[in-house]
Design an enzyme around this catalytic site. Structure first.
Site, PDB file in Angstrom:
ATOM      1  N   CYS A 145     -52.014  40.051  15.397  1.00 11.60           N
ATOM      2  CA  CYS A 145     -53.496  40.838  15.211  1.00 11.60           C
ATOM      3  C   CYS A 145     -53.557  41.551  13.941  1.00 11.60           C
ATOM      4  O   CYS A 145     -52.708  42.439  13.674  1.00 11.60           O
ATOM      5  CB  CYS A 145     -53.519  41.640  16.209  1.00 11.60           C
ATOM      6  SG  CYS A 145     -54.928  42.750  16.423  1.00 11.60           S
ATOM      7  N   GLY A 174     -41.231  43.004  18.726  1.00  6.59           N
ATOM      8  CA  GLY A 174     -40.019  43.056  17.581  1.00  6.59           C
ATOM      9  C   GLY A 174     -40.598  44.328  16.898  1.00  6.59           C
ATOM     10  O   GLY A 174     -41.176  45.113  17.347  1.00  6.59           O
ATOM     11  N   GLY A 176     -41.916  45.153  14.213  1.00  4.75           N
ATOM     12  CA  GLY A 176     -43.350  45.209  13.557  1.00  4.75           C
ATOM     13  C   GLY A 176     -44.181  45.634  14.863  1.00  4.75           C
ATOM     14  O   GLY A 176     -44.985  46.566  14.499  1.00  4.75           O
ATOM     15  N   ASP A 222     -33.764  36.638  17.948  1.00  9.21           N
ATOM     16  CA  ASP A 222     -32.898  36.850  16.940  1.00  9.21           C
ATOM     17  C   ASP A 222     -31.744  37.795  17.048  1.00  9.21           C
ATOM     18  O   ASP A 222     -31.038  37.921  16.451  1.00  9.21           O
ATOM     19  CB  ASP A 222     -33.432  37.165  15.591  1.00  9.21           C
ATOM     20  CG  ASP A 222     -34.519  35.973  15.181  1.00  9.21           C
ATOM     21  OD1 ASP A 222     -34.367  34.893  15.598  1.00  9.21           O
ATOM     22  OD2 ASP A 222     -35.400  36.233  14.215  1.00  9.21           O
ATOM     23  N   HIS A 354     -38.762  25.685  17.155  1.00  9.94           N
ATOM     24  CA  HIS A 354     -39.332  26.507  18.391  1.00  9.94           C
ATOM     25  C   HIS A 354     -38.534  25.963  19.725  1.00  9.94           C
ATOM     26  O   HIS A 354     -39.155  26.693  20.889  1.00  9.94           O
ATOM     27  CB  HIS A 354     -40.788  26.220  18.422  1.00  9.94           C
ATOM     28  CG  HIS A 354     -41.379  27.302  17.505  1.00  9.94           C
ATOM     29  ND1 HIS A 354     -41.206  26.908  15.981  1.00  9.94           N
ATOM     30  CD2 HIS A 354     -42.019  28.515  17.448  1.00  9.94           C
ATOM     31  CE1 HIS A 354     -41.724  27.999  15.156  1.00  9.94           C
ATOM     32  NE2 HIS A 354     -42.333  28.902  16.242  1.00  9.94           N
ATOM     33  N   ASN A 586     -15.833  37.852  39.771  1.00 15.73           N
ATOM     34  CA  ASN A 586     -15.805  39.296  39.084  1.00 15.73           C
ATOM     35  C   ASN A 586     -15.414  40.488  39.799  1.00 15.73           C
ATOM     36  O   ASN A 586     -16.102  41.505  39.908  1.00 15.73           O
ATOM     37  CB  ASN A 586     -17.375  39.505  38.942  1.00 15.73           C
ATOM     38  CG  ASN A 586     -17.227  40.687  37.691  1.00 15.73           C
ATOM     39  OD1 ASN A 586     -16.779  40.731  36.789  1.00 15.73           O
ATOM     40  ND2 ASN A 586     -18.478  41.377  37.545  1.00 15.73           N
ATOM     41  N   GLY A 629     -17.798  34.776  46.201  1.00 17.69           N
ATOM     42  CA  GLY A 629     -17.451  36.046  45.799  1.00 17.69           C
ATOM     43  C   GLY A 629     -16.625  36.689  46.581  1.00 17.69           C
ATOM     44  O   GLY A 629     -16.184  37.837  46.253  1.00 17.69           O
ATOM     45  N   GLN A 719     -18.574  26.968  40.989  1.00 15.77           N
ATOM     46  CA  GLN A 719     -17.329  27.202  40.191  1.00 15.77           C
ATOM     47  C   GLN A 719     -17.385  26.060  38.946  1.00 15.77           C
ATOM     48  O   GLN A 719     -16.675  26.117  38.120  1.00 15.77           O
ATOM     49  CB  GLN A 719     -15.966  26.982  40.869  1.00 15.77           C
ATOM     50  CG  GLN A 719     -15.760  28.134  41.881  1.00 15.77           C
ATOM     51  CD  GLN A 719     -14.477  27.818  42.482  1.00 15.77           C
ATOM     52  OE1 GLN A 719     -14.015  26.725  42.685  1.00 15.77           O
ATOM     53  NE2 GLN A 719     -13.802  28.976  43.217  1.00 15.77           N
TER      54      GLN A 719
END
Length: 836
Positions: A145, A174, A176, A222, A354, A586, A629, A719
């Site tokens: 914009c 981001g 900006g 990024d 992209h 975990n 789990g 797994q």
């Protein structure tokens, strides 16, 4: 804290800073005493981190979080480049905002929609964000914009907000986009005065909207924003890249080709660097650390060595912003021409473009977006006119708030450092995690195994159930071990194989291509070692094993404890032992994350997406899904957050028949809305009586005439599969760290050519704790373990369960004492090795 200080002010601080820095990694006690420290002096900028002292988690507790937003209005917009996971953040802002009693508005098409107003700013409802979680991009649109850059544009935007009574703005974008939001906030009073003067708003409206609160969330694939470990979209972009790299690897092997892959990252090489680590690439070019002037010669030599070792392919990763030491761009085509001209290899270039922004978000990005969205709403509603605009970020596994412009400034300083050729400073400013990634890559890709050997032999083995990422850890362990000069031995089939002498020497090429393999290539079993002490001792003697690295789950932990107990009777067991947690559950104490859990979580999440989609056509259907789990509810809880479940039943959060009844009633009410489907997750051992079959029958009976019920037991598919980028990278770094520790420990325990290790710190578990990889004596971890249920006594992710319930529209109390208060850039990525 982050300060612009005089040189005199810097000198005052530098002494304490030097004390903790000089403690070094070797002096653990000093490090513990001082807290971790990372400082640098750059353009009179000081960044010092003392998290041990500066944790700021004591805000005033709101007695009723569900009334915090009454009479307030929040607007949410996405701006700049889109990123997967933005929709999860938007969904969380809308639902938590409504939960607090606030009105929430969508701003369509980013800042352009804010300027244009009209139908671009619409009130959101609970149902309007349904089925958004699994969608890539941003559903409410994003646009560059130019109008908002002008004073007139911001004047229109201010009027549009004031007319709707909106004084809280959540911006996802981001640096900006976030800078634009801060400018808008700084001008707010002036803009209101101008609008009143022009008659565009009344004095009364101006009084009601006297100040504007701004909170930012960073959406950028990024990962180029300083102050957060991971930005929204980065993990999903890595998933897209790795899918392509894996596909290209198969065709490259068929034709013995070299592939040059260009990934996004104009000013940040994070995607390229992690891709190189996760794929085992031969070379990577990133803007933060350009290659030496003779890089062409070095690259060709490296590619030739790889082929000589028996590899049929070469992979080179290039960030789009890659440059040489003199600032000249290094392009994919340049590299292709070099390889063809000097080596004559059949070389192809693939520019990913992209495609990296597209596709469904990963489980990590969904959870990250959801957590940040919750924190953003709390930050907005707690804001005052004196509160600076803040950005919600991730530090280890914690959400934190940082002053927005401080983060933007450090992000800009990285670009400035690169433009001025200060590449070492650029690497430091990126943070400890980035530096660790770079150092591990350099060792694996650029250091040759020495001709002089250390004289020591290290054995590596897998124990317990298979987990994706185990092979990446084994590969890293073997290759770093060879670089340290050790003889590396592979043990097949766990402790049983060690007892039976299933041990063989393994070389550099023996683990080639292992990073992308699922399961366990060495073979793994759940057998514990106690009954095999005699045979294991003989094997250790026969093969001259001086150190043991065990990669596995809870059996690896308990088995290693048994080996420690056996030291009293068998001197051969007095060798250094290092455990690396690798299990889908975990549930290993001493580590916030285990290798394999992220892959399993993504498998469950993608399956839930398909199941929910099947219900979209049939309507009025509820699915009961059983996850793995053991007694640990990590997978069920996190998959519930990532897939948008209505409930997740786990052992750690006990439930009664009354709770089940409440859930059925909740789903009955849900079926009256436009969202006519339900998703319930159940951990396999959450309750011995309320089984999956019982819950299925209960829902079927109580939902008669209102909804159908179906059940799915996901089983061992959790797994399997190719490891995610996180598990590959995590396994690679864990392996490298374990070998470095093992090399030091062997030298420390060596006496007259013999190894004798019987102290508590000679048998350790390497785990991720908050923001660092740390070694903890196994004996100390016994006290933190519930052995009966095979889980740690304290688990960090349990604090996320209220978010799951609130996002599913349950009216529960949210304890806001756990939300973060504003901190400074001291919390910048100091050692965030990864994380949720």
């Amino acid at each position: 804290s982050f300060e612009r200080v005089t040189q005199e002010g810097y000198k005052k601080r530098s002494r304490s800073c030097q004390q903790c820095c000089l403690a070094g990694e070797g002096d653990k006690e000093a490090s513990k005493r001082k807290g971790s420290c990372f400082h640098l002096s750059l353009e009179k900028l000081v960044v010092v981190d003392f998290p041990a002292r500066r944790m700021s988690h004591n805000p005033v507790k709101h007695e009723h979080a569900d009334t915090m937003g009454v009479g307030k209005a929040i607007a949410v917009l996405t701006s700049g480049g889109d990123a997967q996971g933005m929709n999860a953040a938007v969904r969380a802002v809308v639902r938590v905002g409504i939960y607090t009693g606030a009105k929430v508005f969508f701003v369509h098409e980013g800042y352009q929609g804010l300027v244009d107003g009209g139908d671009n700013i619409r009130e959101a409802t609970w149902e309007s964000v349904s089925m958004m979680l699994q969608l890539g991009g941003t559903v409410i649109g994003s646009a560059r914009c130019q109008d908002f850059r002008t004073h007139e544009g911001r004047l229109k935007a201010a009027r549009n907000l004031v007319k709707r009574g909106i004084t809280n703005l959540c911006v996802i974008g981001g640096d900006g986009s976030l800078t634009g939001a801060d400018t808008f906030r700084a001008e707010w009073s002036t803009l209101l005065q101008e609008l009143v003067k022009a008659g565009a708003i009344t004095v009364e409206e101006a009084k009601k909207s006297s100040f504007l609160n701004i909170v930012g969330m960073v959406g950028s694939i990024d990962n180029d924003f300083c102050g957060t470990d991971m930005t929204i979209g980065t993990d999903s972009a890595l998933h897209r890249i790795m899918e392509i790299v894996d596909a290209i690897t198969t065709t490259a092997q068929s034709h013995q080709r070299t592939f040059v892959l260009e990934v996004m990252g104009r000013h940040c090489g994070y995607l390229a660097l992690v891709t190189a680590l996760a794929s085992g690439a031969d070379w990577v070019f990133i803007p933060e650390s350009p290659p030496e002037d003779d890089w062409e010669e070095h690259l060709c030599r490296r590619l030739t060595e790889t082929r000589t070792r028996g590899s049929r392919l070469n992979i080179i990763i290039v960030a789009e912003g890659a440059i040489d030491k003199h600032g000249k761009p290094i392009t994919s085509e340049d590299i292709k021409h070099l390889v063809v001209k000097r080596l004559g290899y059949d070389t192809r270039v693939t520019i990913l473009g992209h495609v990296q922004r597209g596709g469904t978000p990963s489980a990590f990005d969904r959870i990250l977006g959801s957590r940040m969205g919750v924190e953003a709403v709390m930050a907005l509603l707690e804001g005052t006119p004196d509160t600076p605009a803040c950005v919600v970020s991730l530090s280890g596994n914690q959400a934190v708030r940082l002053p927005l412009m401080e983060c933007v400034q450090v992000t800009k300083d990285v670009t400035t450092a690169m433009n001025e050729g200060r590449f070492d400073d650029a690497l430091k400013l990126r943070g400890r995690s980035f530096q660790n990634n770079w150092n591990v890559y350099k060792i694996l890709a650029h250091v040759r195994p020495p001709s002089a050997k250390s004289g020591y032999s290290l054995a590596v083995m897998n124990v317990g159930a298979p987990a994706a990422g185990m092979n990446a850890a084994v590969r890293s362990t073997v290759r770093i071990g060879l670089i340290h000069g050790h003889r590396m031995l592979a043990v097949h089939d766990g402790f049983e194989g060690l007892a039976e002498g299933k041990v063989e020497e393994i070389g550099w090429g023996g683990v080639g291509g292992w990073t992308g393999r699922g399961g366990s290539s060495l073979g793994t079993k759940r057998t514990l070692p106690k009954k095999y002490f005699e045979q294991i001792s003989n094997t250790i003697t026969d093969f001259g094993i001086h150190g043991l690295i065990i990669i596995g789950g809870f059996e690896a932990f308990t088995g290693s404890l048994e080996l420690i107990e056996g030291r009293a009777k068998y001197e051969e067991l007095c060798i250094p032992i290092c455990v690396i947690p690798a299990t889908v559950s975990n549930n290993v104490p001493g580590s916030d994350f285990s290798i394999g859990a992220d892959t399993a979580l993504n498998t469950i999440t993608s399956t839930c997406d398909r199941i929910k989609q099947s219900a979209a056509g049939t309507k009025r259907r509820v699915f009961i899904i059983e996850t793995m789990g053991g007694y640990c509810g990590y997978l069920a809880t996190m998959a519930g957050l990532a897939a948008g479940a209505d409930a997740a039943y786990i052992y750690e959060d006990p439930f009664t028949i009354h709770d089940l009844e409440t859930n059925v009633e909740h789903l009955t009410e849900k079926m009256k809305t436009t969202v006519k489907r339900g998703l319930i997750l159940r951990n396999e051992k959450c309750n011995e009586n309320y089984t999956t079959e019982f819950i299925y029958n209960l829902y079927s009976e109580e939902g008669k005439g209102i909804f159908d019920t179906r059940k799915n037991v996901l089983g061992h598919m959790q797994q399997g599969g190719s490891p995610t980028p996180f598990d590959r990278n995590f396994g690679t770094k864990m392996g490298a760290k374990a070998v470095a520790w093992m090399s030091g420990k062997i030298k420390e325990c060596s006496r007259h050519g013999r190894i004798f290790a019987n102290t508590a710190d000679s048998a350790c578990l390497l785990g991720m704790r908050r923001r660092a990889l740390v070694f903890q004596p196994l004996a100390e971890l016994k006290e933190q373990t519930d052995f009966e249920h095979r889980i740690p006594k304290e688990q960090w992710w349990l604090k996320l369960r209220p978010i799951l319930k609130i996002l599913a529209k349950y009216k529960i109390e949210l304890d806001t004492s756990e939300t973060a208060h504003l901190e400074h850039i001291t919390r910048k990525r100091v050692s965030g090795e990864g994380a949720l």
